[in-house]
Design an enzyme around this catalytic site. Structure first.
Site, PDB file in Angstrom:
ATOM      1  N   TYR A  47       0.824  -1.231   0.000  1.00  0.00           N
ATOM      2  CA  TYR A  47       0.000   0.000   0.000  1.00  0.00           C
ATOM      3  C   TYR A  47       0.851   1.271   0.000  1.00  0.00           C
ATOM      4  CZ  TYR A  47      -0.367  -0.077   5.288  1.00  0.00           C
ATOM      5  OH  TYR A  47      -0.168  -0.086   6.636  1.00  0.00           O
ATOM      6  N   GLU A  48       0.191   2.363  -0.331  1.00  0.00           N
ATOM      7  CA  GLU A  48       0.908   3.632  -0.592  1.00  0.00           C
ATOM      8  C   GLU A  48       1.974   3.466  -1.681  1.00  0.00           C
ATOM      9  OE1 GLU A  48      -0.212   6.376   0.438  1.00  0.00           O
ATOM     10  OE2 GLU A  48      -1.574   5.583   1.968  1.00  0.00           O
ATOM     11  N   GLY A  49       1.679   2.610  -2.626  1.00  0.00           N
ATOM     12  CA  GLY A  49       2.617   2.375  -3.732  1.00  0.00           C
ATOM     13  C   GLY A  49       3.495   1.176  -3.458  1.00  0.00           C
TER      14      GLY A  49
END
Lengths: 596, 596
Positions: free
Chosen positions: B438-440
């Site tokens: 998550y968050e890339g």
């Protein structure tokens, strides 16, 4: 279908790398032709793909359950086990005189891989039964063999291995379960065993527990452990089942993974003593257990390979379907399936290369085992047995360590969906996590690799393998192209690194055991990286020779071998540094206990 | 206590590596003395150790639950959140004019680490709120800031980031959620957002959703995305809460880990349209989102460090307590606690070295961020901002990748017990697995590191950092002893490897983007290994200088730095080979799509 057995790769490895023809030339293995192999693999693939693979998720969502001492297997498992048993799959590698099929381990091994790829939890039951069969065949009396083995092979009964106790995990010297002779040749067994896989269940009529226990007057430590048969139900002389024995499942564990496989706490003798029968001689239990552990350790290595392949197949399917982002090279203006993104490609290629390398080494090891058992010449048998024994901890340790990384990459390929349980990728990540622990942790394998397998013969087998690797490096030199160039460079480097580690181990084990054992796991991983790389190099050579017959398959093999050379083999240098340059121990042990 | 904040190490890194005194000299940070830092950390440690850490297991066993659109947090979470909010912890790094404490990121960062170490699921709620605050402070009107930020800082309300949709994960160009202007300055928002962390819950009175959506006439792709505020409850002009807005949680996910943190599917506008307020200018939503993503990415890196430390602490405690096997060096005839076994020591030292290295780099990055915001000289601000931005994907990508390995080692140290959920080690292994996604994902971080952070300035910042590393290598030469010798050799080698990778990226990104991006994750990991190693080298120098003041602490730091040099830094060569010698792309991309 959620799992498709990689039969083409399996047969390639069996024939071109592991020498199926040589195995089929051994006495007693005359039927083990490539046609037989193909037919057996096709049938196994059917059962695994159609029956067992679909149950894998089911078992994760509905784990086996315990109620009042009775364990119910996950929905569908009992019926699947019946199909497995009726197909004769428990007996593939076992002798025909006890109703087995008498096929070589080299043919049994891909079947074991498929079984584990399709359903790790399910496959554990036959895995443990295999261990029990091996132990009985090795150390049992003829009467014991006749009484138990055919029933275990037919799947009417299953087997277990009872080693661990709350205070005795890796350290069997601490076993406290005791056995008291009854004067009639039987014993009464008392104690608690934990972590007993498929220790209680409803898939078969009886369970044959093989139990490590201590006689009252036994010496302390591992030299005072004996092996006993403790059946769940007593067996009458005509083979029918009698009274319930005094062994009871008091609970099963709530685990991270392999949830369909019940992990039992077994209580022996709470109601007067569980009737047990000595296997072999008193106080030699550990020795017999090691025989079955070697078989089980190899099989756990196959579990790693199986689950890695399953995770790979799932990730590939997702990567070919999921559309996201435009290609970095600007070749399309629209989003593409993620398999077009270089990093996804790198992850899939890593998963594939690690799996294929480990598969090749494991099957080669299986062939050594077959030769060790059947070759006419004793000297040949002895040498192949030693090679097999060197490879077992590598197959177990390396294949399972890499399987965790591969399963983790499988989650990563799925992105956010990988973290959602319904997707299924997370199950492999959870299931795989046990593999580096049970049947001896990676450290235990590494200690075995150093102690029994490298030091005991003064490095003779390690050096023999190194010489074989060197020959392959030589052979690569005669070929052109980037794949061969990379492989030659990296395998030569890996060979040098492994050689340096072996020399370091040999030179320092006595004088500085802490330093050497601090590098034990890096040594095992180095051996894994290099020996699997060696097999990928042999695969590269074979693939080039065969290419015209199946260009897509063989060019893929060559590309995978190149990937292995360029992206996996370079790790060898880092492991070498950890072992040799770092003089392991000093840096590892510099922190005092209270500084942690 | 199940988590003890490593305050001594935190303060050492803040003062001796990240330059707390320099940060305290910046305008507006005059209060950020070491005394303040110590006091803040002590208080945070109390809350995290006593209140949040004990809830971590509780939340895993009793995940947040959904019923009829209402999400209930795990037992105890609501009360804990109240304590967190009342302590002012949401506002540590936020400006005093909106009721924050206005402390530097360098002091906020250890607090964030503690929060995540103690309870990752809980910490996600403040993490997302921080992101919402950052976005509003950056792009909101003064009226919006006044209306939302103080309530978010007080914890009366919380914030979310709504980016992902079923078809738009990493690729925000695919966002379909639409916003229709109502003519009165407000918009009506329609669409489905998934993976919305703490997207619905009962811990606060209101939830401020920040939502990416597309205006009807917006350009295609990422240049047509705008950012909207969509509150769960409408807010009257006097700040009291009014009607329920048309945003509803239709389900939450069943996840591998972080189970206490609800991951919501949010439906916007099913009943006429969710009222939304534009943030900043139309079509610049992605730009604003990137500001909050940079903050959130750094914070996710801290999650990795936090959970790694927690896993380490748990493993150490177990290793000091569990008795098993005699020592390999024969120094005792009886079984010893397993911390005496070299491989257990190696695993613990790996966990510790990886965690300390990542912590040091992250705190140093935080200090760059502070200087970038507050230094009087614009040129200084610009340079430090660029360094911070280079480090963000490294902190995010490397700290989270290593956290999975560390959590996995934590399971391994526990042996069979590690696989049993009740033990608790498995939760860290499950929880950590989301962090690289998550968050890339790590690949997204790596693309950012290559594209925006290395190529855009022609490698200027990368080379500036390399020059700094080279200076540290020089400085090591003046010192004696094995730790310095190992560090100098391995850091010099790492410096060379990273330099070669940077040169490769710069030289080939245009002509062969696939090859360069096939090596993107190895480049990120290489940067992580070397830059964290650089910090461990600086720590080694500082520790020697300080040793007399606290011999046990500083000698442990020196030993850990040596371990990092000998056992972690050697990986640099393998990553370099994967990127440079392998010419990444060719080998990675040699397999055609249908060959997978």
């Amino acid at each position: 279908m959620s799992y498709t057995a990689p039969i083409k790769d399996m047969l390639f490895v069996m024939k071109d790398l592991a020498g199926l023809d040589d195995v089929a030339a051994l006495p007693g293995f005359e039927d083990a032709t490539s046609e037989t192999a193909q037919a057996v693999l096709d049938e196994a693939a059917k059962l695994c793909g159609e029956v067992l693979a679909p149950l894998n998720v089911e078992g994760d969502r509905n784990p086996s359950s315990w109620k009042d001492g009775v364990v119910s297997a996950s929905p569908g498992f009992k019926d699947a086990f019946r199909q497995f048993a009726e197909g004769g799959w428990q007996g593939v590698q076992h002798p025909t005189e006890y109703e087995g099929q008498g096929l070589p381990k080299l043919i049994g091994t891909p079947c074991v891989e498929m079984l584990n790829a399709s359903n790790l939890s399910f496959a554990l039951c036959p895995l443990l039964t295999d261990g029990a069969i091996e132990a009985l065949l090795t150390a049992g009396t003829e009467e014991q063999k006749q009484r138990y083995v055919p029933k275990l092979i037919s799947g009417e009964w299953t087997g277990t291995m009872n080693l661990t106790e709350p205070q005795a995990g890796s350290d069997l010297a601490l076993v406290r379960t005791r056995a008291e002779p009854q004067g009639d040749g039987t014993y009464r067994v008392f104690g608690t065993k934990i972590f007993i896989t498929w220790g209680e269940h409803d898939m078969a009529d009886n369970i044959v527990h093989l139990v490590l226990a201590r006689l009252l007057d036994a010496p302390e430590g591992v030299k005072g452990i004996s092996l006993f048969i403790v059946p769940k139900f007593m067996i009458d002389d005509d083979g029918t089942l009698g009274a319930r024995n005094d062994v009871h499942c008091v609970s099963i564990e709530h685990k991270l993974g392999i949830k369909a496989s019940p992990t039992a706490v077994l209580q022996f003798g709470d109601h007067g003593g569980a009737i047990g029968y000595l296997v072999g001689e008193e106080n030699r239990g550990l020795e017999y257990m090691f025989i079955m552990m070697n078989a089980a350790r190899f099989a756990v290595g196959m579990q790693g390979i199986g689950i890695a392949d399953r995770a790979y197949q799932k990730a590939v399917a997702y990567a070919k379907e999921r559309v996201q982002s435009r290609p970095v090279d600007g070749t399309a203006k629209q989003p593409v399936t993620i398999i077009h993104h270089p990093d996804v490609r790198r992850m899939l290629a890593s998963m594939r290369a690690l799996t294929e390398g480990a598969r090749a080494l494991a099957y080669v090891a299986a062939a050594h085992c077959d030769i060790a058992h059947r070759h006419a010449d004793e000297a040949v048998r002895t040498e192949h047995q030693a090679i097999y024994e060197y490879l077992v901890p590598v197959v177990k340790g390396w294949s399972t360590e890499m399987s965790i990384d591969v399963a983790s990459l499988g989650v990563q390929v799925h992105g956010g969906m990988g973290f959602i349980e319904e997707t299924g990728a997370a199950q492999f990540y959870r299931d795989a996590r046990i593999l580096t622990i049970y049947e001896g942790t990676t450290a235990i394998q590494a200690n075995d690799l150093i102690g029994r397998k490298t030091l005991r013969d003064g490095g003779a087998i390690a050096k023999k393998l190194l010489a074989d690797v060197a020959q392959t490096v030589e052979a690569l030199a005669a070929h052109q192209g980037a794949a061969f160039a990379s492989m030659r460079e990296q395998l030569a480097n890996g060979h040098r690194a492994l050689g340096a580690a072996v020399d370091y181990v040999l030179a320092n084990a006595k004088s500085d055991p802490n330093a050497v054992f601090a590098g034990s796991v890096p040594y095992l991983k180095l051996a894994g990286v290099v020996l699997c790389g060696w097999q990928m190099a042999r695969a590269l050579l074979a693939a080039e020779a065969n290419e015209a017959s199946d260009p897509s398959f063989y060019s893929a093999k060559m590309a995978t071998a190149r990937f292995y050379a360029e992206h996996v083999l370079p790790q060898a240098g880092a492991f070498e540094a950890s072992i040799v340059s770092a003089k392991g121990g000093e840096g590892v042990l510099a922190l005092a206990e209270d500084q942690f």
